[in-house]
Scaffold this motif. Sequence first.
Motif, PDB file in Angstrom:
ATOM      1  N   ILE A  11      60.800  43.021  48.931  1.00 11.12           N
ATOM      2  CA  ILE A  11      59.344  43.229  48.856  1.00 11.12           C
ATOM      3  C   ILE A  11      58.858  42.992  47.432  1.00 11.12           C
ATOM      4  O   ILE A  11      57.833  42.357  47.211  1.00 11.12           O
ATOM      5  N   SER A  12      59.631  43.493  46.487  1.00 15.21           N
ATOM      6  CA  SER A  12      59.264  43.328  45.089  1.00 15.21           C
ATOM      7  C   SER A  12      59.086  41.838  44.767  1.00 15.21           C
ATOM      8  O   SER A  12      58.113  41.441  44.105  1.00 15.21           O
ATOM      9  N   ARG A  13      60.006  41.025  45.267  1.00 18.26           N
ATOM     10  CA  ARG A  13      59.936  39.582  45.013  1.00 18.26           C
ATOM     11  C   ARG A  13      58.705  38.971  45.692  1.00 18.26           C
ATOM     12  O   ARG A  13      57.995  38.151  45.134  1.00 18.26           O
ATOM     13  N   ARG A  14      58.429  39.433  46.909  1.00 15.87           N
ATOM     14  CA  ARG A  14      57.279  38.899  47.641  1.00 15.87           C
ATOM     15  C   ARG A  14      55.954  39.281  46.986  1.00 15.87           C
ATOM     16  O   ARG A  14      55.022  38.486  46.942  1.00 15.87           O
ATOM     17  N   VAL A  15      55.896  40.505  46.504  1.00 13.68           N
ATOM     18  CA  VAL A  15      54.660  40.946  45.852  1.00 13.68           C
ATOM     19  C   VAL A  15      54.426  40.137  44.581  1.00 13.68           C
ATOM     20  O   VAL A  15      53.298  39.716  44.287  1.00 13.68           O
ATOM     21  N   ARG A  16      55.532  39.883  43.857  1.00 10.84           N
ATOM     22  CA  ARG A  16      55.406  39.094  42.632  1.00 10.84           C
ATOM     23  C   ARG A  16      54.901  37.689  42.959  1.00 10.84           C
ATOM     24  O   ARG A  16      54.050  37.127  42.278  1.00 10.84           O
ATOM     25  N   ARG A  17      55.447  37.135  44.037  1.00  9.33           N
ATOM     26  CA  ARG A  17      55.013  35.786  44.429  1.00  9.33           C
ATOM     27  C   ARG A  17      53.520  35.780  44.803  1.00  9.33           C
ATOM     28  O   ARG A  17      52.774  34.884  44.444  1.00  9.33           O
ATOM     29  N   LEU A  18      53.114  36.798  45.534  1.00 10.48           N
ATOM     30  CA  LEU A  18      51.694  36.891  45.913  1.00 10.48           C
ATOM     31  C   LEU A  18      50.813  36.986  44.672  1.00 10.48           C
ATOM     32  O   LEU A  18      49.792  36.293  44.550  1.00 10.48           O
ATOM     33  N   GLU A  19      51.218  37.840  43.744  1.00  9.41           N
ATOM     34  CA  GLU A  19      50.406  38.010  42.536  1.00  9.41           C
ATOM     35  C   GLU A  19      50.300  36.685  41.766  1.00  9.41           C
ATOM     36  O   GLU A  19      49.219  36.327  41.288  1.00  9.41           O
ATOM     37  N   THR A  20      51.393  35.963  41.684  1.00 11.42           N
ATOM     38  CA  THR A  20      51.384  34.661  41.005  1.00 11.42           C
ATOM     39  C   THR A  20      50.429  33.691  41.693  1.00 11.42           C
ATOM     40  O   THR A  20      49.636  32.993  41.040  1.00 11.42           O
ATOM     41  N   LEU A  21      50.491  33.656  43.021  1.00  8.41           N
ATOM     42  CA  LEU A  21      49.588  32.788  43.780  1.00  8.41           C
ATOM     43  C   LEU A  21      48.126  33.127  43.504  1.00  8.41           C
ATOM     44  O   LEU A  21      47.291  32.241  43.293  1.00  8.41           O
ATOM     45  N   LEU A  22      47.822  34.430  43.504  1.00  7.41           N
ATOM     46  CA  LEU A  22      46.439  34.855  43.291  1.00  7.41           C
ATOM     47  C   LEU A  22      45.983  34.565  41.862  1.00  7.41           C
ATOM     48  O   LEU A  22      44.814  34.246  41.625  1.00  7.41           O
ATOM     49  N   GLU A  23      46.929  34.662  40.930  1.00  6.21           N
ATOM     50  CA  GLU A  23      46.591  34.299  39.544  1.00  6.21           C
ATOM     51  C   GLU A  23      46.314  32.803  39.449  1.00  6.21           C
ATOM     52  O   GLU A  23      45.332  32.382  38.835  1.00  6.21           O
ATOM     53  N   ASP A  24      47.189  32.002  40.069  1.00  7.56           N
ATOM     54  CA  ASP A  24      47.031  30.539  40.038  1.00  7.56           C
ATOM     55  C   ASP A  24      45.687  30.125  40.626  1.00  7.56           C
ATOM     56  O   ASP A  24      45.083  29.143  40.190  1.00  7.56           O
ATOM     57  N   ARG A  25      45.230  30.882  41.617  1.00  7.05           N
ATOM     58  CA  ARG A  25      43.967  30.523  42.271  1.00  7.05           C
ATOM     59  C   ARG A  25      42.771  31.199  41.613  1.00  7.05           C
ATOM     60  O   ARG A  25      41.652  31.151  42.137  1.00  7.05           O
ATOM     61  N   GLY A  26      43.016  31.858  40.496  1.00  3.74           N
ATOM     62  CA  GLY A  26      41.907  32.426  39.719  1.00  3.74           C
ATOM     63  C   GLY A  26      41.264  33.648  40.351  1.00  3.74           C
ATOM     64  O   GLY A  26      40.129  33.995  40.026  1.00  3.74           O
ATOM     65  N   ILE A  27      41.980  34.324  41.243  1.00  7.12           N
ATOM     66  CA  ILE A  27      41.391  35.478  41.924  1.00  7.12           C
ATOM     67  C   ILE A  27      41.683  36.768  41.167  1.00  7.12           C
ATOM     68  O   ILE A  27      40.840  37.662  41.090  1.00  7.12           O
ATOM     69  N   VAL A  28      42.855  36.873  40.602  1.00  8.51           N
ATOM     70  CA  VAL A  28      43.180  38.046  39.772  1.00  8.51           C
ATOM     71  C   VAL A  28      43.874  37.576  38.505  1.00  8.51           C
ATOM     72  O   VAL A  28      44.367  36.448  38.426  1.00  8.51           O
ATOM     73  N   THR A  29      43.915  38.470  37.516  1.00 11.69           N
ATOM     74  CA  THR A  29      44.756  38.216  36.351  1.00 11.69           C
ATOM     75  C   THR A  29      45.748  39.366  36.225  1.00 11.69           C
ATOM     76  O   THR A  29      45.445  40.504  36.591  1.00 11.69           O
ATOM     77  N   GLY A  30      46.920  39.047  35.732  1.00 16.23           N
ATOM     78  CA  GLY A  30      47.949  40.073  35.562  1.00 16.23           C
ATOM     79  C   GLY A  30      47.463  41.203  34.679  1.00 16.23           C
ATOM     80  O   GLY A  30      47.750  42.378  34.927  1.00 16.23           O
TER      81      GLY A  30
END
Lengths: 196, 93, 103
Positions: A11-30
């Motif tokens: 899950i930890s890996r999946r959440v990280r991947r999701l966060e990266t995707l959302l960052e790439d799409r400009g929806i959130v920042t880390g």
Amino acid sequence: MTGTTHSDALISRRVRRLETLLEDRGIVTGAAVDEAIDAFLTGASAAGGARVVARAWTDPAFRARLLADGISAVTELGLSAGGVQPQRLRVVENTADTHNVVVCTLCSCYPVRLLGPSPSWYKSEAYRSRVVREPRAVLAEFGLVLPEDVAVTVWDSTSETRYMVLPRRPEGTEDLDEPSLAALVTRNALIGTAAL
Amino acid sequence: MARMNDVGGMQGFGPVDTTDDTQPFHADWEARVFALNGALIAQKVYNLDEFRDAVETMPPAEYLAASYYERWFFAIRTLLERKGVVAAGELDD
Amino acid sequence: MSLRASSMTDGRADRYAPGARVRTVHHDPPHHTRLPRYARGKRGTVIEPEGRAPLADVRAQGRTDCPVEQVYAVRFAARDLWGEGEHDVVLDLFESYLEDDQP
């Protein structure tokens, strides 16, 4: 419901991947995510609710305003009950004859800004399923046994009103100042699963 | 049709574990999930009612087996796929 | 105990006043709702209106035509919910979850 499972790493890996995707799409920042977590962990505690209770015990006019309109009253103390959607705050008062206890049977609605993060038991199926059906049995599991003649009201947070219990002031506390009184107030007392 | 979240009055969940835990998150990913959901609602990608709805559509057996924030993560993925923010399967391994 | 009546600000009258006897609808929708199963088709008493809010059943579908309704705090006797018990349960219910209860 368990806090962690064998699949934690997955899950930890999946959440990280999701966060990266959302960052790439400009929806959130880390950085914004980090900030939100810090704000939640540092800004929210039951200390706010405890301050409100101590003021209500010592200031009858404030107590009356609090029971009439929770949001306005806690705002006087520089506190907020706000959440993701606009909310109302209803403070329900325990007396010699009545005891109040709060639940959210459908999910886990809770006055986070005043009480801090909710305890795991509040989110558990055991608590959510049973406290509306057999509140005295559930309260007894918390070590709270109420006299038979005390009327019990369970408040199920099914809309955007959030509930906080105003516990009874312990006897023998007449000489205590507000901060000392606030220190007596527990999180469970503010939910209604403990008395003071 | 009642959903698995709608547990008021249901029998069989046993006694309440009244342990007074003070840690809201049991792993770092739980905190990330919590904050990501807040950000997605704030950005109006979806609203809080859609989020609750998505949690509730979890199959009952999965819902009961999942931890609190596993349910949240399920809901976030469901909504992001539904809204086309991510492609179906994009978040799978 | 009375919350400030935000309901008065948009000029629409509330359907139920404090003390009104109501019955919850006995529906079983396939979608999200904030009327729990245990409180469907039950008789209760309105404590008071709590303020208007977008109907969660519709808002949860991501629709933009979401009606805004009054929400009422409604008190139920445990006996009316479960057939036994001495306590009360209060729920916050959208107006469309409620019908007049004929005495």
